[in-house]
Structure formats: structure tokens, C-alpha cells
Design a protein around this motif. Structure first.
Motif: not given
Ligand SMILES: [Zn+2]
Ligand SMILES: [Zn+2]
Length: 78
Positions: A12-40
Motif C-alpha cells: 500500500d506504500k508503493v511509489f512511482k518513478i518516471t525517467h525519460q519516457d519510462q514510468t515504474g511502480v515500486f515497493d522499495s528503493f532496492e526494487c526501483a534500482i533493480a528496475g530502473m537504474a542504468p547499468q555500466c
């Protein structure tokens, strides 16, 4: 309630991150990083800081950028 895009947790406490044209819904920052952070582009690690960008690639650090052929890359601190 909403569902985390990365792990599928219903929470019930998810948050939304928008990056360029991508939007994701995540339950934790860990999941947000796994789902959205760019890779080297050199070592594949997730970039959660500023990273080092060249024209079309992003690297976790200047060392990776140099190893990938960007000989003039330096870590910038401003
Ligand atoms: Zn999650
Ligand atoms: Zn790297």
C-alpha cells in the motif's frame, strides 16, 4: 494497493518513478534500482549516482569509462 514492477509485491506504500519516457511502480528503493537504474556499459553494475556519461554510453566510474576506451574520462565533482 499496487503491485511492484520488479518483484510483484502488493503493497500500500508503493511509489512511482518516471525517467525519460519510462514510468515504474515500486515497493522499495532496492526494487526501483533493480528496475530502473542504468547499468555500466563496461562492468554492468547498477549506477545509482551520477555515473560518467559519454555520447551514448554511461559508466559507473571514470575507470570503467577509460577501460572502455574513453581515454579522457575523469570523475567530476562539482
Ligand atoms: Zn519490489
Ligand atoms: Zn563500471
Amino acid at each position: 494497493m499496487a503491485t511492484c514492477d520488479t518483484c510483484g509485491n502488493e503493497y500500500d506504500k508503493v511509489f512511482k518513478i518516471t525517467h525519460q519516457d519510462q514510468t515504474g511502480v515500486f515497493d522499495s528503493f532496492e526494487c526501483a534500482i533493480a528496475g530502473m537504474a542504468p547499468q555500466c556499459a563496461h562492468c554492468g553494475t547498477r549506477i545509482i549516482g551520477h555515473g560518467v556519461e559519454d555520447a551514448d554510453q554511461i559508466y559507473c566510474c571514470a575507470n570503467c569509462a577509460r577501460r572502455a576506451g574513453q581515454t579522457d574520462a575523469t570523475d567530476r565533482v562539482s
